[in-house]
Design a protein around this motif. Structure first.
Motif, PDB file in Angstrom:
ATOM      1  N   MET A   1      52.652  41.401  39.227  1.00  0.00           N
ATOM      2  CA  MET A   1      51.195  41.514  39.296  1.00  0.00           C
ATOM      3  C   MET A   1      50.795  42.964  39.554  1.00  0.00           C
ATOM      4  O   MET A   1      49.848  43.471  38.949  1.00  0.00           O
ATOM      5  N   LEU A   2      51.516  43.623  40.429  1.00  0.00           N
ATOM      6  CA  LEU A   2      51.228  45.023  40.728  1.00  0.00           C
ATOM      7  C   LEU A   2      51.385  45.891  39.479  1.00  0.00           C
ATOM      8  O   LEU A   2      50.544  46.754  39.198  1.00  0.00           O
TER       9      LEU A   2
ATOM     10  N   TYR B   1      47.741  31.984  35.957  1.00  0.00           N
ATOM     11  CA  TYR B   1      46.303  31.991  36.238  1.00  0.00           C
ATOM     12  C   TYR B   1      45.885  33.298  36.900  1.00  0.00           C
ATOM     13  O   TYR B   1      44.937  33.958  36.472  1.00  0.00           O
ATOM     14  N   LEU B   2      46.608  33.678  37.940  1.00  0.00           N
ATOM     15  CA  LEU B   2      46.254  34.878  38.700  1.00  0.00           C
ATOM     16  C   LEU B   2      46.348  36.142  37.851  1.00  0.00           C
ATOM     17  O   LEU B   2      45.486  37.026  37.942  1.00  0.00           O
ATOM     18  N   SER B   3      47.359  36.223  37.010  1.00  0.00           N
ATOM     19  CA  SER B   3      47.524  37.427  36.196  1.00  0.00           C
ATOM     20  C   SER B   3      46.427  37.545  35.135  1.00  0.00           C
ATOM     21  O   SER B   3      45.893  38.637  34.905  1.00  0.00           O
ATOM     22  N   TRP B   4      46.063  36.430  34.504  1.00  0.00           N
ATOM     23  CA  TRP B   4      44.977  36.484  33.520  1.00  0.00           C
ATOM     24  C   TRP B   4      43.641  36.785  34.207  1.00  0.00           C
ATOM     25  O   TRP B   4      42.830  37.549  33.681  1.00  0.00           O
ATOM     26  N   LEU B   5      43.419  36.199  35.369  1.00  0.00           N
ATOM     27  CA  LEU B   5      42.184  36.471  36.098  1.00  0.00           C
ATOM     28  C   LEU B   5      42.125  37.936  36.527  1.00  0.00           C
ATOM     29  O   LEU B   5      41.074  38.585  36.412  1.00  0.00           O
TER      30      LEU B   5
ATOM     31  N   GLU C   1      42.421  42.472  45.241  1.00  0.00           N
ATOM     32  CA  GLU C   1      42.327  41.436  46.280  1.00  0.00           C
ATOM     33  C   GLU C   1      43.210  40.234  45.938  1.00  0.00           C
ATOM     34  O   GLU C   1      43.808  39.637  46.828  1.00  0.00           O
ATOM     35  N   LEU C   2      43.293  39.887  44.652  1.00  0.00           N
ATOM     36  CA  LEU C   2      44.203  38.810  44.242  1.00  0.00           C
ATOM     37  C   LEU C   2      45.640  39.177  44.592  1.00  0.00           C
ATOM     38  O   LEU C   2      46.401  38.350  45.106  1.00  0.00           O
ATOM     39  N   TYR C   3      45.995  40.418  44.299  1.00  0.00           N
ATOM     40  CA  TYR C   3      47.354  40.881  44.601  1.00  0.00           C
ATOM     41  C   TYR C   3      47.641  40.819  46.103  1.00  0.00           C
ATOM     42  O   TYR C   3      48.711  40.367  46.520  1.00  0.00           O
TER      43      TYR C   3
END
Length: 138
Positions: free
Chosen positions: A122-123, A89-93, A108-110
């Motif tokens: 993610m980075l 979810y986080l990576s697609w967002l 900010e998600l990272y």
């Protein structure tokens, strides 16, 4: 699983029902045929709009088809905190944020992630996508 989803979704008794269409969407999702996924999910959207699982899958399919604005909107409708904390979810967002000109939101998600191999992934995703669209942080 893909064959069972297709078997149910294509059956005469289920093909024009919400579960039947969801089965066909799942079948095509597993085949990574996201344009077809969107056809089926759009047909049941009025009945599933408040369902976090629906919005999660719909957002990922939209993003996979490079419909980043719509994907961001769908992903932000996911209310279940368990889903919202998943790396997928986080990576697609994050990708949607970057492609929509909001790399700061991806960053900010990272920053909210725990330090581990997933945060490193993610980075890398943020770095590559920002480079791809010419968004640089100096």
């Amino acid at each position: 699983a893909q064959q069972f989803f297709q078997l149910v979704g294509a059956s005469a008794s289920e093909c024009d029902t919400i579960p039947g269409r969801q089965c066909m969407a799942s079948c095509f999702f597993l085949l990574k045929q996201f344009d077809d996924v969107l056809i089926y999910l759009k047909s049941v959207k009025p009945y599933s709009y408040n369902d976090p699982i629906f919005n999660y899958n719909f957002g990922i399919a939209q993003a996979a088809c490079e419909q980043y604005k719509e994907a961001e909107e769908s992903l932000l409708l996911v209310t279940n905190e368990r889903y919202r904390s998943e790396y997928t979810y986080l990576s697609w967002l994050a990708r949607c944020f970057i492609m929509n000109g909001k790399p700061r939101d991806a960053w900010e998600l990272y920053l909210k992630m725990e330090s581990n191999s997933l945060s490193f992934n993610m980075l890398i995703l943020i770095a590559n996508d920002c480079y791809k669209v010419g968004e640089f942080f100096y």
